[in-house]
Design a protein around this motif. Sequence first.
Motif, PDB file in Angstrom:
ATOM      1  N   TRP A  25      -3.220  49.099   9.550  1.00 28.06           N
ATOM      2  CA  TRP A  25      -4.022  47.906   9.818  1.00 28.06           C
ATOM      3  C   TRP A  25      -4.974  48.147  10.988  1.00 28.06           C
ATOM      4  O   TRP A  25      -6.119  47.702  10.971  1.00 28.06           O
ATOM      5  CB  TRP A  25      -3.133  46.701  10.098  1.00 28.06           C
ATOM      6  N   MET A  26      -4.505  48.834  12.012  1.00 28.82           N
ATOM      7  CA  MET A  26      -5.379  49.133  13.159  1.00 28.82           C
ATOM      8  C   MET A  26      -6.585  49.958  12.716  1.00 28.82           C
ATOM      9  O   MET A  26      -7.720  49.706  13.144  1.00 28.82           O
ATOM     10  CB  MET A  26      -4.610  49.875  14.260  1.00 28.82           C
ATOM     11  N   ALA A  27      -6.349  50.919  11.842  1.00 29.92           N
ATOM     12  CA  ALA A  27      -7.447  51.754  11.351  1.00 29.92           C
ATOM     13  C   ALA A  27      -8.446  50.925  10.538  1.00 29.92           C
ATOM     14  O   ALA A  27      -9.669  51.061  10.710  1.00 29.92           O
ATOM     15  CB  ALA A  27      -6.904  52.900  10.504  1.00 29.92           C
ATOM     16  N   ILE A  28      -7.943  50.056   9.687  1.00 33.10           N
ATOM     17  CA  ILE A  28      -8.809  49.211   8.859  1.00 33.10           C
ATOM     18  C   ILE A  28      -9.627  48.268   9.741  1.00 33.10           C
ATOM     19  O   ILE A  28     -10.841  48.106   9.553  1.00 33.10           O
ATOM     20  CB  ILE A  28      -7.975  48.425   7.827  1.00 33.10           C
ATOM     21  N   ILE A  29      -8.986  47.661  10.713  1.00 28.35           N
ATOM     22  CA  ILE A  29      -9.673  46.716  11.596  1.00 28.35           C
ATOM     23  C   ILE A  29     -10.680  47.442  12.472  1.00 28.35           C
ATOM     24  O   ILE A  29     -11.806  46.955  12.678  1.00 28.35           O
ATOM     25  CB  ILE A  29      -8.646  45.909  12.412  1.00 28.35           C
ATOM     26  N   ALA A  30     -10.317  48.617  12.981  1.00 28.44           N
ATOM     27  CA  ALA A  30     -11.259  49.397  13.796  1.00 28.44           C
ATOM     28  C   ALA A  30     -12.487  49.780  12.975  1.00 28.44           C
ATOM     29  O   ALA A  30     -13.633  49.711  13.475  1.00 28.44           O
ATOM     30  CB  ALA A  30     -10.574  50.646  14.349  1.00 28.44           C
ATOM     31  N   LEU A  31     -12.275  50.158  11.731  1.00 31.51           N
ATOM     32  CA  LEU A  31     -13.396  50.499  10.858  1.00 31.51           C
ATOM     33  C   LEU A  31     -14.280  49.277  10.592  1.00 31.51           C
ATOM     34  O   LEU A  31     -15.511  49.373  10.617  1.00 31.51           O
ATOM     35  CB  LEU A  31     -12.881  51.090   9.547  1.00 31.51           C
ATOM     36  N   ALA A  32     -13.669  48.130  10.369  1.00 27.03           N
ATOM     37  CA  ALA A  32     -14.441  46.905  10.134  1.00 27.03           C
ATOM     38  C   ALA A  32     -15.285  46.559  11.356  1.00 27.03           C
ATOM     39  O   ALA A  32     -16.468  46.205  11.235  1.00 27.03           O
ATOM     40  CB  ALA A  32     -13.504  45.752   9.779  1.00 27.03           C
ATOM     41  N   ILE A  33     -14.709  46.674  12.540  1.00 30.15           N
ATOM     42  CA  ILE A  33     -15.445  46.393  13.776  1.00 30.15           C
ATOM     43  C   ILE A  33     -16.599  47.380  13.925  1.00 30.15           C
ATOM     44  O   ILE A  33     -17.732  46.995  14.231  1.00 30.15           O
ATOM     45  CB  ILE A  33     -14.504  46.442  14.998  1.00 30.15           C
ATOM     46  N   ALA A  34     -16.326  48.661  13.693  1.00 31.93           N
ATOM     47  CA  ALA A  34     -17.370  49.680  13.817  1.00 31.93           C
ATOM     48  C   ALA A  34     -18.502  49.443  12.822  1.00 31.93           C
ATOM     49  O   ALA A  34     -19.686  49.623  13.160  1.00 31.93           O
ATOM     50  CB  ALA A  34     -16.769  51.076  13.618  1.00 31.93           C
TER      51      ALA A  34
END
Length: 116
Positions: free
Chosen positions: A50-59
């Motif tokens: 989830w952290m990876a998905i959210i970080a990608l969405a923010i980026a």
Amino acid sequence: MKNRSFPKRLGFAISGLHEGWRRERSFRTQIVMGVLVVIGVLFLGASTAWMAIIALAIALVLAAELFNSALETLVDHVHPEIHAEIRVVKDMAAGGVLLVSIGAAVVGVLFFFAQR
């Protein structure tokens, strides 16, 4: 810029981030929102996935905003007069930012419901 060393190109990219921060209120707002989301996600104990998905969405949101801002800056410089087609170009770029932002919001909603 072609055939420059990696450190030189990295410097150009960092300069672009700095200019985005300095010139664009929406970029600053989105960075603050991204930081708040990261704090909230850490507080809720998100998994690594989830952290990876959210970080990608923010980026993606931040990158879209920088592309939009760069396009608007270029268009305003090249064609400073008001013109219907220039408005269309700017609106389409802003629409792209909106779509990416909606996608990021959907990720946030899915994360929230996955935590229940």
